[in-house]
Design a protein around this motif. Structure first.
Motif, PDB file in Angstrom:
ATOM      1  N   GLY A 167       0.050   3.800  -4.716  1.00  0.00           N
ATOM      2  CA  GLY A 167       0.064   2.345  -4.860  1.00  0.00           C
ATOM      3  C   GLY A 167       1.200   1.767  -5.681  1.00  0.00           C
ATOM      4  O   GLY A 167       1.114   0.615  -6.107  1.00  0.00           O
ATOM      5  N   GLU A 168       2.260   2.543  -5.917  1.00  0.00           N
ATOM      6  CA  GLU A 168       3.406   2.055  -6.701  1.00  0.00           C
ATOM      7  C   GLU A 168       4.672   2.194  -5.861  1.00  0.00           C
ATOM      8  O   GLU A 168       4.826   3.181  -5.145  1.00  0.00           O
ATOM      9  CB  GLU A 168       3.600   2.925  -7.951  1.00  0.00           C
ATOM     10  N   LYS A 207       4.085  -1.244   0.057  1.00  0.00           N
ATOM     11  CA  LYS A 207       3.149  -1.044  -1.050  1.00  0.00           C
ATOM     12  C   LYS A 207       1.748  -1.575  -0.726  1.00  0.00           C
ATOM     13  O   LYS A 207       1.604  -2.684  -0.214  1.00  0.00           O
ATOM     14  CB  LYS A 207       3.714  -1.784  -2.267  1.00  0.00           C
ATOM     15  N   ARG A 208       0.745  -0.743  -0.995  1.00  0.00           N
ATOM     16  CA  ARG A 208      -0.653  -1.153  -0.851  1.00  0.00           C
ATOM     17  C   ARG A 208      -1.448  -0.410  -1.902  1.00  0.00           C
ATOM     18  O   ARG A 208      -1.130   0.748  -2.202  1.00  0.00           O
ATOM     19  CB  ARG A 208      -1.153  -0.771   0.546  1.00  0.00           C
ATOM     20  N   ALA A 209      -2.455  -1.082  -2.479  1.00  0.00           N
ATOM     21  CA  ALA A 209      -3.224  -0.460  -3.567  1.00  0.00           C
ATOM     22  C   ALA A 209      -3.737   0.920  -3.155  1.00  0.00           C
ATOM     23  O   ALA A 209      -4.326   1.078  -2.082  1.00  0.00           O
ATOM     24  CB  ALA A 209      -4.396  -1.359  -3.943  1.00  0.00           C
ATOM     25  N   GLY A 210      -3.478   1.913  -3.968  1.00  0.00           N
ATOM     26  CA  GLY A 210      -4.015   3.253  -3.747  1.00  0.00           C
ATOM     27  C   GLY A 210      -3.296   4.061  -2.674  1.00  0.00           C
ATOM     28  O   GLY A 210      -3.599   5.240  -2.482  1.00  0.00           O
ATOM     29  N   ARG A 211      -2.364   3.449  -1.940  1.00  0.00           N
ATOM     30  CA  ARG A 211      -1.684   4.137  -0.831  1.00  0.00           C
ATOM     31  C   ARG A 211      -0.756   5.240  -1.351  1.00  0.00           C
ATOM     32  O   ARG A 211      -0.117   5.095  -2.395  1.00  0.00           O
ATOM     33  CB  ARG A 211      -0.864   3.110  -0.061  1.00  0.00           C
TER      34      ARG A 211
END
Ligand code: ATP
Ligand code: MG
Length: 371
Positions: free
Chosen positions: A306-307, A329-333
């Protein structure tokens, strides 16, 4: 040789990078859109599976959740390795469990659930606590429930029932395994039946997602894992890189699951092994001799979740290698990973402590162990 990869994600990208020095040229087929793309740039090259296969010498896959009609077309071409059955096995926990039983490798006691009566039998035969996993479509700990006590049966069942409304779906109930740690073995098998495995890696998960992977040196455990790996690979007549995730329970190994492809817990091989898993997968499916799987230096892999930026000073740290996947970017990806290498284990630990100071603790919770 020209290799077509089903899937256009980071694993196809890293195969492309690893294949170039051997003149192995990789194209990727985005199964969802039907587009043929360049695995590094994602540039649109063409359309259609038949077309993509016609232009390739070998077809392989970077993931296992692929529709059966796509797999059938690949299988018919006679170019597909590790082949339809291997991908179906990795993509359906029912077939996977049956394979593990056939190969006679230890795995967690289980029961397949299609309805409430099956759930009740599962509670009787498998016992509570238990882990419930969808047969199809689960990854990164998604599609799972934990039944900790009898009192939770009704609330969990209502969620399971929703999921079972899809008649193709089933839920595999597994005994809860009180493991000491999780390890995985990544290895390759070629068409001649030769097997080469990497050192076992110890894996740390955070919220069901892999966060750290470190090769370990345990001769006895390594031997046990290799025997189980060989039994599974031979039973499937597998060709390519295969990953097996294990639970280590007081030195006894139980297979958790298999992945018929290159695996996140094998990314450390890019800096830590003589030949990386991506190159060895390509060698195996292209009919070339397998490369040495020897550990060349202590290495640890840290997933970037997620970064999309990291402190620039990481690049100044000797032995620190950043691998971005070029994704939005996507949370937790899974956005990339960092491989950290050193000449000695003590030096690796020192570097990891330095990194733990620099990396944001919230984004890299598993790094706290090195503080
Ligand atoms: P991934 O694709 O990321 O490997 P997944 O969604 O396929 O994950 P599993 O590997 O089956 O799922 O499970 C995810 C994690 O849940 C495991 O790594 C382990 O920590 C825990 N787990 C799974 N099964 C059990 C079990 N039977 N007993 C105890 N813990 C379990
Ligand atoms: Mg897993």
């Amino acid at each position: 040789m020209r290799v077509l990869v089903l899937g256009a994600g980071q694993l196809a990208r890293m195969m492309s990078l690893a294949g170039a020095p051997l003149n192995l040229s990789i194209t990727a087929f985005d199964v969802a859109s039907g587009k043929i793309v360049h695995p590094l740039t994602q540039a649109h090259i063409g359309d259609g599976l038949e077309n993509a296969i016609a232009q390739a010498d070998v077809v392989t896959a970077e993931f296992e959740h692929i529709p059966q009609d796509v797999l059938e077309v690949c299988e018919k071409s006679g170019k597909f390795l590790p082949g339809m059955q291997a991908i179906l096995t990795g993509g359906d926990r029912r077939i996977e469990k049956a394979l593990l039983d056939k190969a006679q490798v230890k795995n967690a006691k289980y029961h397949v659930i299609k309805n409430k009566a099956d759930f009740e039998s599962a509670i009787e035969t498998v016992g509570v606590p238990m882990v419930l996993k969808t047969a199809l479509g689960g990854y990164d700990g998604k599609g799972q429930w934990r039944l900790k006590e009898q009192a939770d049966v009704d609330s969990i069942w209502s969620e399971m029932e929703e999921c079972l409304a899809d008649t193709k779906q089933a839920i595999v109930a597994e005994e809860f395994v009180p493991f000491n740690r999780e390890v995985s073995l990544v290895g390759a098998r070629n068409a001649k039946g030769e097997v080469a495995v990497y050192p076992l890696a110890e894996n740390v998960h955070t919220d069901g997602v892999l966060s750290l992977s470190t090769p370990i040196n345990d001769i006895e455990l390594q031997e046990k894992a290799k025997q189980m790996f060989t039994a599974v690979a031979e039973t499937m007549d597998y060709v390519g890189v295969l990953a097996i995730e294990f639970f280590d329970v007081n030195g006894e190994l139980l297979v958790n699951e298999i992945a018929p492809r290159v695996h996140n817990s094998g990314h450390w091989t890019q800096q830590g092994a003589e030949t990386c898993q991506f190159e060895n997968h390509l060698r195996a499916v292209c009919g070339l001799p397998l490369g040495s799987t020897k550990l060349v230096r202590p290495t640890c892999m840290i997933n970037i979740l997620g970064e999309d930026t990291l402190p620039e000073e990481l690049l100044k740290l000797e032995g620190c290698h950043i691998h971005w996947y070029g994704k939005d970017k996507r949370a937790g990806r899974k956005m990339g990973h960092i491989n950290v290498s050193a000449e000695y284990t003590a030096e690796l630990d020192r570097k990891l402590a330095l990194l733990a100071d620099v990396l944001d603790n919230k984004a890299f919770p598993a790094m706290q162990r090195f503080n």
